[in-house]
Scaffold this active site. Structure first.
Site, PDB file in Angstrom:
ATOM      1  CE1 TYR A  46      -4.273   0.812  -0.341  1.00 24.69           C
ATOM      2  CE2 TYR A  46      -4.408  -1.359   0.658  1.00 24.69           C
ATOM      3  CZ  TYR A  46      -4.995  -0.326  -0.059  1.00 24.69           C
ATOM      4  OH  TYR A  46      -6.278  -0.434  -0.488  1.00 24.69           O
ATOM      5  CD  GLU A  48      -4.752   5.277   0.805  1.00 26.50           C
ATOM      6  OE1 GLU A  48      -4.731   6.082   1.755  1.00 26.50           O
ATOM      7  OE2 GLU A  48      -5.690   4.494   0.586  1.00 26.50           O
ATOM      8  CG  ASP A 196      -7.620   9.803 -24.639  1.00 29.22           C
ATOM      9  OD1 ASP A 196      -6.607   9.059 -24.666  1.00 29.22           O
ATOM     10  OD2 ASP A 196      -8.717   9.433 -24.221  1.00 29.22           O
ATOM     11  CB  THR A 222      -4.319   3.474 -22.113  1.00 24.06           C
ATOM     12  OG1 THR A 222      -4.429   3.578 -23.530  1.00 24.06           O
ATOM     13  CG2 THR A 222      -5.647   3.811 -21.460  1.00 24.06           C
ATOM     14  CE  LYS A 225      -6.690   1.704 -25.981  1.00 26.52           C
ATOM     15  NZ  LYS A 225      -6.807   2.420 -24.695  1.00 26.52           N
ATOM     16  NE  ARG A 231      -6.807  -3.500 -19.585  1.00 31.45           N
ATOM     17  CZ  ARG A 231      -7.430  -3.653 -20.750  1.00 31.45           C
ATOM     18  NH1 ARG A 231      -7.163  -4.656 -21.533  1.00 31.45           N
ATOM     19  NH2 ARG A 231      -8.341  -2.791 -21.118  1.00 31.45           N
TER      20      ARG A 231
HETATM   21  N1  DSN Z   1     -11.790   0.376 -25.411  1.00 32.05           N
HETATM   22  C1  DSN Z   1     -10.675   1.061 -26.022  1.00 32.05           C
HETATM   23  C2  DSN Z   1     -10.634   0.838 -27.476  1.00 32.05           C
HETATM   24  O1  DSN Z   1     -10.832  -0.297 -27.871  1.00 32.05           O
HETATM   25  O2  DSN Z   1     -10.376   1.745 -28.248  1.00 32.05           O
HETATM   26  C3  DSN Z   1     -10.645   2.489 -25.671  1.00 32.05           C
HETATM   27  O3  DSN Z   1     -10.755   2.613 -24.283  1.00 32.05           O
END
Ligand code: DSN
Length: 407
Positions: A46, A48, A196, A222, A225, A231
């Site tokens: 933990y 925080e 984004d 994120t 990708k 993730r």
């Molecule tokens: N769900 C993602 C996508 O497939 O583009 C975006 O969050």
């Protein structure tokens, strides 16, 4: 593993991932090192708070790990720590975007974001998302004829609506975004510019797509990708916004950060800084262009006529096949895609007019132009039913075995 039930499911998933052609544009395969950081004992801790200001003892190594992830993140995108900060604690993309809005946009104010059905994301202000409930979305779309961003239209809308914040960066838009033009639009109406970058973060890191950083105030992304990490999510902010962003993440929105996830992000950032990563990023774009043009030559309409990134949309309804039917058919033969709305879609989101294809995952497996052309042929044969299911399935497995995933 003692739990044989879960062990069996993990093994089955390894087999599935190995033996299917994965064209989901938002997925990728992480390295063993990323997996091992994710599965490390940092999950037990933990922490925080932030480095050297924690609410728990025993965080010497978590502090080092979090600092390392931040340093690597800023370095990867060539950002000076004098001008930019990065928060590495967001659990994933949606909380990252929420934290950015909570930090910067008073409730009820206007957020100008791309419509979900034209390539935006739920968290860009869609009414079913918290972002459309706490704030008021000013939706923009793409031009009906070109299916591309129309900066004149976007600029006129921004001038009329005067949003507090403008979001660019999408989930199903294949073309280059002119971030400089977005900066000018935001400045003309006094809006904060947020990018984004989730889908294209790896392409930007690998210099296969223009960087938004010279133009943006806030960049969220994120990490799982095209960046090929676990993730998770990062929030980059110009210094004047950073304290508010940190507060919005903790204590505003989240509890303890997931230190194992932060460690895995640090590993992914280390890998993305290696000299071979730009080659990977360029190959993704090459593969995507070849797959799109291969399908085009076989008579499939590609939305906007092509792609400059890792993904594109195919208008399957143009040949009388709904997106759901196309996705289901392909999955039954071992080719995994997602059904997707196309701009100005007249069909429902559960059975839209198209499918979305992306090549980041296949590029990680080592597939190149030759394989992309083969896959275009297999998709065409599957959808038009001009080869037997058994033949297509066999070809899919043969191709996958040549390019195994590493676990
Ligand atoms: N769900 C993602 C996508 O497939 O583009 C975006 O969050």
């Amino acid at each position: 593993m003692r739990d044989k039930t879960v062990e069996k499911l993990i093994k089955a998933e390894v087999r599935r991932q190995n033996e299917t052609i994965n064209l989901i544009a938002s997925e990728n395969y992480v390295s063993r090192d990323v997996l091992s950081a994710l599965g490390s004992v940092f999950t037990n801790k933990y922490a925080e708070g932030y480095s050297r200001h924690r609410y728990y003892g025993g965080n010497k190594f978590v502090d080092e790990l979090e600092d390392l992830a931040k340093t690597r993140a800023l370095k990867l995108f060539h950002l000076s720590p004098k001008q930019w900060s990065v928060n590495v604690q967001a659990y994933s993309g949606s909380p990252a975007n929420l934290a950015a809005y909570l930090a910067l946009v008073p409730p009820g104010e206007k957020i100008m974001g791309m419509r979900l059905d034209m390539g935006g994301h739920l968290t860009h202000g869609h009414r079913v998302s918290f972002t459309g409930k706490l704030w008021h979305q000013v939706p923009y779309g793409v031009n009906k004829k070109t299916e591309k961003l129309d900066y004149g239209e976007i600029s006129a809308l921004a001038k009329k609506e005067k949003p507090f914040l403008i979001v660019t960066g999408y989930t199903a838009y294949s073309r280059r975004i002119d971030f400089k033009k977005f900066r000018a639009i935001a400045e003309a109406c006094g809006a904060i510019l947020m990018v984004d970058l989730s889908h294209i973060a790896g392409l930007v890191a690998g210099k296969a797509y223009p960087s938004p950083f010279p133009h943006a105030d806030i960049v969220t992304m994120t990490t799982h990708k095209t960046l090929r990490g676990p993730r998770s999510a990062l929030i980059f902010s110009r210094k004047q916004y950073s304290a508010a962003i940190d507060k919005a993440i903790f204590p505003g929105l989240q509890g303890g950060p997931h230190a194992n996830q932060i460690g895995a992000v640090a590993v992914a950032l280390f890998e993305a800084a290696k000299p071979q990563f730009p080659k990977y990023a360029r190959q993704i774009v090459k593969n995507t262009k070849i797959l799109a043009s291969g399908l085009q030559k076989l008579g499939w309409r590609i939305v906007s006529g092509g792609t400059d990134s890792h993904l594109f949309l195919v208008d399957t309804w143009g040949r009388g096949i709904g997106g759901k039917e196309a996705g289901d058919k392909l999955e039954s033969l071992g080719i995994i895609v997602n059904k997707n709305a196309i701009p100005y879609d007249t069909r429902s989101p559960v059975d839209p007019s198209g499918i979305r294809l992306g090549t980041a995952a296949l590029t990680t497996r080592g597939m190149k132009e030759r394989e992309m052309l083969r896959i275009a042929g297999l998709i065409n044969a599957a959808l038009l039913k001009n080869a037997s299911a058994a033949f297509i399935q066999k070809e899919v497995v043969r191709l996958c075995r040549k390019f195994p995933i590493r676990v």
